[in-house]
Write a protein that holds these residues in place. Structure first.
Motif, mmCIF file in Angstrom:
data_model
loop_
_atom_site.group_PDB
_atom_site.id
_atom_site.type_symbol
_atom_site.label_atom_id
_atom_site.label_comp_id
_atom_site.label_asym_id
_atom_site.label_seq_id
_atom_site.Cartn_x
_atom_site.Cartn_y
_atom_site.Cartn_z
ATOM 1 N N SER A 118 0.784 3.676 2.186
ATOM 2 C CA SER A 118 1.238 3.913 3.556
ATOM 3 C C SER A 118 2.322 2.930 3.968
ATOM 4 O O SER A 118 3.285 3.297 4.650
ATOM 5 C CB SER A 118 0.055 3.811 4.524
ATOM 6 O OG SER A 118 -0.877 4.832 4.284
ATOM 7 N N THR A 131 0.854 -1.185 0.000
ATOM 8 C CA THR A 131 0.000 0.000 0.000
ATOM 9 C C THR A 131 0.890 1.235 0.000
ATOM 10 O O THR A 131 2.088 1.159 0.297
ATOM 11 C CB THR A 131 -0.904 0.056 1.247
ATOM 12 O OG1 THR A 131 -0.061 0.146 2.421
ATOM 13 C CG2 THR A 131 -1.790 -1.173 1.342
ATOM 14 N N ARG A 164 5.546 4.140 1.970
ATOM 15 C CA ARG A 164 6.048 5.483 2.288
ATOM 16 C C ARG A 164 6.361 5.661 3.770
ATOM 17 O O ARG A 164 7.322 6.357 4.130
ATOM 18 C CB ARG A 164 4.994 6.519 1.850
ATOM 19 C CG ARG A 164 5.413 7.984 1.993
ATOM 20 C CD ARG A 164 6.490 8.376 1.004
ATOM 21 N NE ARG A 164 6.770 9.800 1.040
ATOM 22 C CZ ARG A 164 6.329 10.687 0.135
ATOM 23 N NH1 ARG A 164 5.598 10.270 -0.894
ATOM 24 N NH2 ARG A 164 6.619 11.958 0.232
ATOM 25 N N GLN A 165 5.581 5.020 4.640
ATOM 26 C CA GLN A 165 5.737 5.316 6.054
ATOM 27 C C GLN A 165 6.252 4.146 6.888
ATOM 28 O O GLN A 165 6.389 4.272 8.101
ATOM 29 C CB GLN A 165 4.411 5.824 6.616
ATOM 30 C CG GLN A 165 3.971 7.111 5.891
ATOM 31 C CD GLN A 165 3.004 7.930 6.684
ATOM 32 O OE1 GLN A 165 1.976 7.428 7.102
ATOM 33 N NE2 GLN A 165 3.324 9.195 6.896
ATOM 34 N N SER A 166 6.544 3.032 6.239
ATOM 35 C CA SER A 166 7.155 1.909 6.951
ATOM 36 C C SER A 166 8.415 1.441 6.232
ATOM 37 O O SER A 166 9.519 1.547 6.757
ATOM 38 C CB SER A 166 6.157 0.758 7.097
ATOM 39 O OG SER A 166 5.107 1.108 7.977
ATOM 40 N N ARG A 211 7.488 9.763 7.952
ATOM 41 C CA ARG A 211 7.651 9.056 9.224
ATOM 42 C C ARG A 211 9.116 8.631 9.312
ATOM 43 O O ARG A 211 9.493 7.533 8.930
ATOM 44 C CB ARG A 211 6.725 7.846 9.276
ATOM 45 C CG ARG A 211 6.736 7.085 10.591
ATOM 46 C CD ARG A 211 5.601 6.071 10.620
ATOM 47 N NE ARG A 211 5.646 5.242 11.822
ATOM 48 C CZ ARG A 211 6.063 3.987 11.837
ATOM 49 N NH1 ARG A 211 6.469 3.387 10.714
ATOM 50 N NH2 ARG A 211 6.070 3.304 12.960
ATOM 51 N N VAL A 229 0.559 13.231 3.560
ATOM 52 C CA VAL A 229 1.286 12.688 4.711
ATOM 53 C C VAL A 229 2.517 13.538 5.008
ATOM 54 O O VAL A 229 3.032 14.244 4.133
ATOM 55 C CB VAL A 229 1.747 11.235 4.467
ATOM 56 C CG1 VAL A 229 0.559 10.314 4.270
ATOM 57 C CG2 VAL A 229 2.714 11.137 3.292
ATOM 58 N N VAL A 243 -1.051 12.212 8.953
ATOM 59 C CA VAL A 243 -1.895 12.238 7.762
ATOM 60 C C VAL A 243 -2.838 13.426 7.897
ATOM 61 O O VAL A 243 -3.480 13.599 8.929
ATOM 62 C CB VAL A 243 -2.708 10.928 7.622
ATOM 63 C CG1 VAL A 243 -3.612 10.996 6.393
ATOM 64 C CG2 VAL A 243 -1.788 9.724 7.537
ATOM 65 N N GLY A 250 5.908 5.856 -3.098
ATOM 66 C CA GLY A 250 4.526 5.435 -3.323
ATOM 67 C C GLY A 250 4.069 5.567 -4.749
ATOM 68 O O GLY A 250 2.874 5.521 -5.038
#
Length: 373
Positions: A26, A24, A29-31, A128, A125, A116, A58
């Motif tokens: 998220s 996904t 991009r964020q993990s 992170r 976003v 977010v 992403g």
């Protein structure tokens, strides 16, 4: 049973990650971006960063774009290296958060939550990053099987943001927790000058809006960690000798050393906050003029410091003008007291190295016909 996988398909087609963690925006991009930043820094493949850049942005989210589970590093990675990588904010990459307007006037890597947010009909976003203000604690575990278990296991423990936290070492056999890290020494709603949590929060929150001081604090944290590792060499040699005779004595020796080190670390951190407050208060950079600095003495206040105006970057001044137009524009820039005073100080300090203000952030003005006193 859960419907996540068609049992009629061949087992060799089963992908754990695709079934339990499908790709996904998220997730990428964020993990995975955190892993990407670390892998990019240590990978033997110099093209790793660019190869997976579109994925972590992403923009390319196909199964074939997913990063590998592991990589070959270009060199061995030490425990101190790991601590430094935990201070990563995507600096110098496509995800570097210090470069847009959200970074504020000092180019901070941090953003106020929520992570977010919405604008118009779209969702956005904030990055992170690895080092983050939301961390309660962080650690690096170090396992050394060639040593007795109570000595061979070490945990380098830090509280709050890993960016500025000093990681203190504790051995696996430790029998008690330092007062500075113990339950009851302050809490989320109660400030305590004995608390490691509050010591590192105090420094970190001072630095967030003054990002020009970040590297200074990070370097000091790393220096402390290096010193801790060096001190452990002699401590563990002594502990191993004690362990031959009485393991309990060895464990107590290491526990006592760790407790003292952690509590002293908290005192040093609050002292650092005091130094930062003195140095960067009120939007200035305050420092010593040296041994020949003027001294008012007595009741008048002592040493006269050197005071530099920090100012903003040219890029930030440009943004102010773009946002406000002529709202702050001077119609006569030859008569403003600050500019006249700066010119006066330049005249008085001519031929000397001292001066109450630095011309760094004050534009040179034409020689006035008079000096306002």
């Amino acid at each position: 049973k859960g419907g996540l996988w068609d049992s009629k398909k061949p087992q060799e087609e089963f992908s754990f990650s695709d079934v339990y963690d499908p790709i996904t925006f998220s997730g990428a991009r964020q993990s995975d971006a955190r892993v990407w930043s670390f892998f990019s820094a240590v990978a033997d493949d110099p093209e790793f960063e660019k190869t997976y850049e579109s994925y972590v942005l992403g923009k390319k989210l196909s199964a074939g774009a997913r990063m590998p589970l592991h990589i070959k590093p270009k060199s061995k990675i030490s425990v101190l290296d790991v601590m430094m990588h935990m201070r990563n904010h995507y600096e110098g990459t496509a995800l570097d958060p210090r470069l847009d307007v959200g970074a504020g006037p000092t180019g901070s890597a941090y953003r106020t939550r929520p992570i977010v947010w919405n604008h118009g009909n779209s969702s956005y976003v904030h990055e992170r990053t690895v080092g983050t203000q939301q961390a309660a604690w962080n650690f690096v575990a170090q396992l050394r099987g060639h040593l007795p278990a109570p000595i061979g296991g070490r945990i380098w423990f830090g509280v709050d943001d890993a960016t500025f936290s000093v990681h203190a070492p504790f051995h696996g056999g430790a029998t008690r927790v330092p007062h500075s890290l113990a339950d009851g020494t302050g809490d989320a709603l109660t400030f305590s000058a004995d608390s490691a949590f509050w010591a590192f929060n105090t420094v970190a929150n001072f630095v967030y809006p003054r990002w020009f001081a970040a590297q200074e604090v990070i370097s000091l944290a790393h220096t402390s960690e290096v010193a801790f590792e060096q001190a452990l060499v002699a401590e563990e040699q002594q502990a191993l000798e004690l362990y031959k005779e009485d393991p309990a004595k060895a464990i107590e020796y290491l526990t006592a050393a760790a407790v003292t080190r952690a509590d002293d670390m908290v005192k040093a951190e609050f002292a650092l906050f005091g130094e930062l407050m003195v140095k960067y208060r009120d939007g200035f950079h305050v420092s010593s003029q040296g041994p020949k600095a003027p001294d008012h003495g007595g009741k008048q206040g002592g040493i006269v410091p050197k005071v530099d105006e920090v100012g903003y970057s040219e890029k930030w001044y440009s943004r102010i003008v773009q946002d406000t137009g002529d709202h702050y524009k001077m119609t006569d820039d030859k008569t403003h007291p600050d500019l006249l005073q700066a010119n006066k100080l330049r005249i008085l300090a001519k031929g000397t190295t001292g001066g109450s203000r630095s011309p760094r952030s004050i534009p040179a003005s034409p020689q006035p016909d008079f000096i306002l006193v």
